[in-house]
Design an enzyme around this catalytic site. Structure first.
Site, PDB file in Angstrom:
ATOM      1  N   GLY A 109      -3.031   1.526  -4.849  1.00  0.00           N
ATOM      2  CA  GLY A 109      -3.076   1.143  -6.638  1.00  0.00           C
ATOM      3  C   GLY A 109      -2.450  -0.424  -6.666  1.00  0.00           C
ATOM      4  N   LEU A 110      -2.327  -0.833  -6.047  1.00  0.00           N
ATOM      5  CA  LEU A 110      -1.363  -2.023  -5.736  1.00  0.00           C
ATOM      6  C   LEU A 110       0.112  -2.864  -6.335  1.00  0.00           C
ATOM      7  CD1 LEU A 110      -4.148  -4.330  -8.469  1.00  0.00           C
ATOM      8  CD2 LEU A 110      -3.592  -4.216  -5.183  1.00  0.00           C
TER       9      LEU A 110
ATOM     10  N   ASN B 131      -7.757   3.849   1.745  1.00  0.00           N
ATOM     11  CA  ASN B 131      -6.345   3.670   0.837  1.00  0.00           C
ATOM     12  C   ASN B 131      -6.568   3.316  -1.041  1.00  0.00           C
ATOM     13  OD1 ASN B 131      -5.154   0.919  -0.084  1.00  0.00           O
ATOM     14  ND2 ASN B 131      -6.733   0.517   1.362  1.00  0.00           N
TER      15      ASN B 131
ATOM     16  N   ASN C 292      -2.464 -13.034  -2.927  1.00  0.00           N
ATOM     17  CA  ASN C 292      -2.987 -12.100  -3.018  1.00  0.00           C
ATOM     18  C   ASN C 292      -3.239 -11.416  -4.748  1.00  0.00           C
ATOM     19  OD1 ASN C 292      -4.460  -9.621  -3.200  1.00  0.00           O
ATOM     20  ND2 ASN C 292      -5.697 -10.703  -2.332  1.00  0.00           N
TER      21      ASN C 292
ATOM     22  N   THR D  94     -12.122  -3.425   0.765  1.00  0.00           N
ATOM     23  CA  THR D  94     -12.782  -2.334   0.963  1.00  0.00           C
ATOM     24  C   THR D  94     -14.017  -1.749   0.286  1.00  0.00           C
ATOM     25  OG1 THR D  94     -11.239  -1.633  -0.451  1.00  0.00           O
ATOM     26  CG2 THR D  94     -10.529  -1.510   1.606  1.00  0.00           C
TER      27      THR D  94
ATOM     28  N   GLY E  46     -11.719  -1.340   8.262  1.00  0.00           N
ATOM     29  CA  GLY E  46     -10.920  -1.040   9.662  1.00  0.00           C
ATOM     30  C   GLY E  46     -13.074  -0.925  10.601  1.00  0.00           C
TER      31      GLY E  46
ATOM     32  N   CYS F 243     -10.035  -5.492  -8.901  1.00  0.00           N
ATOM     33  CA  CYS F 243      -9.567  -4.992 -10.356  1.00  0.00           C
ATOM     34  C   CYS F 243     -10.289  -4.365 -11.133  1.00  0.00           C
ATOM     35  CB  CYS F 243      -8.588  -5.557 -10.440  1.00  0.00           C
ATOM     36  SG  CYS F 243      -7.941  -7.039  -9.112  1.00  0.00           S
TER      37      CYS F 243
ATOM     38  N   GLY G 155     -12.738  -5.301   9.867  1.00  0.00           N
ATOM     39  CA  GLY G 155     -13.164  -4.244  10.630  1.00  0.00           C
ATOM     40  C   GLY G 155     -12.812  -5.383  11.825  1.00  0.00           C
TER      41      GLY G 155
END
Ligand code: FMN
Length: 302
Positions: free
Chosen positions: A72-73, A69, A99, A193, A217, A130, A244
């Site tokens: 982009g927040l 993904n 968050n 991620t 995942g 970020c 995951g």
């Protein structure tokens, strides 16, 4: 029933199961599927000082055993959260954690201080993956100095439980965790991620609008588990493990690797009631193995 209670700093959790930011909306979207107060806590969408549109579409791609993904927040900003979302969350009987993301240390600190003022938000999770806008766009979380700059700025203005969420896109994650601990983090969570990519060979273009995206995942679980194990041995503060987790077996692996609590992300897209199933599965496993408390298995590896 085993005792499932755990603590992250001063934060008391009725069980170790939480949700991962960006995969559980504001929690309310899941209220038809699970009792939200049955979770140890839930972590809401990434929130920034100012509203963000997010990236262009496409921003999701399926991969073998996972997904990419580049959302982009996308969010409406912290003031919108305080005025419109918080009133809907404040009476839910569990830990609601925000968050927080930003593009400079001051940005993070200002956003965190506005959330500090909300009585029923007992903790924030800082997303340090970020880009540092003032310093060439490299993510804060990939160097010790970058991570320190954010945690230090936030710690000065945020007084409740501070969880720092680490990026896995680094050479030595234990060093980054130690740097966060030294600046006053109450806990670290990992992993965010892993940077990845997919290509549409007919169009000869990346599938995702900005070229790359974050992989999550089941595909990332062995990497996440290894990093949790390394970090748990490197710091004294509690570690929150994720990456995951699909079922109770996966969650128990993270607990045994040294995580005090876990978060579930991508699995929510497949089964919106997975979190409660994981909680109950941990409980059953503890009963079956004669354990009276989940704390008996945290970091229990020889
Ligand atoms: C669609 C999507 C959006 C996400 N948004 C955020 C976010 O806003 N802030 C953040 O810290 N992590 C975000 N993440 C990362 C997850 O919280 C989590 O760290 C990651 O997906 C690994 O866990 P999982 O494999 O269980 O999904 C996002 C992940 C996905 C899939």
């Amino acid at each position: 029933m085993a005792d499932l209670k755990v603590n992250i700093g001063h934060l008391a959790l009725k069980n170790p199961v939480m949700t991962a930011s960006g995969t559980f909306g504001y929690g309310l979207e899941f209220a038809d599927f699970i009792p939200l107060d049955g979770l140890g806590g839930f972590i809401v969408k990434g929130t920034t000082l100012k509203a963000r549109e997010g990236n262009d579409y496409p921003r999701m791609a399926e991969t073998p055993s996972g997904m990419l993904n580049c959302v982009g927040l996308q969010n409406k900003g912290v003031d919108y959260f305080c005025q419109h979302i918080y009133p809907q969350l404040k009476d839910i009987n569990t830990n609601v954690i925000v968050n927080v993301s930003g593009s400079s240390p001051d940005d993070y600190a200002e956003c965190a201080s506005r959330i500090d003022a909300l009585d029923n938000i007992p903790a924030i999770e800082l997303n340090i993956s970020c880009p540092n806008v003032k310093d060439g766009g490299m993510a804060f979380g990939v160097t010790c100095a970058g991570a320190e700059s954010v945690v230090k700025a936030v710690r000065e203005r945020y007084h409740k439980t501070l969880i720092v969420k680490l990026s896995p896109n680094v050479t030595n994650i234990a060093d980054i965790a130690r740097a966060c601990e030294a600046q006053g983090a109450d806990s670290v969570s990992l992993i965010n991620t892993l940077m990845g990519m997919a290509i549409d060979i007919e169009k000869r273009r990346p599938v995702l609008s900005i070229g790359t995206g974050g992989l999550s995942g089941p595909a990332v679980k062995p990497v996440a588990l290894r990093m949790v194990w390394q970090v748990a041995r490197a710091v004294k503060i509690p570690v929150v493990g994720l990456g995951g987790i699909m079922n109770a077996h996966d969650a128990i692996e993270f607990l045994m690797a040294g995580a005090t609590a876990i978060e579930i992300g991508t699995a929510n897209f497949i089964d919106p009631s997975v979190t409660i199933k994981v909680r109950d599965g941990i409980d059953r496993w503890l009963d079956d193995h004669g354990c009276h408390s989940v704390r008996e298995i945290i970091g229990c590896l020889d």
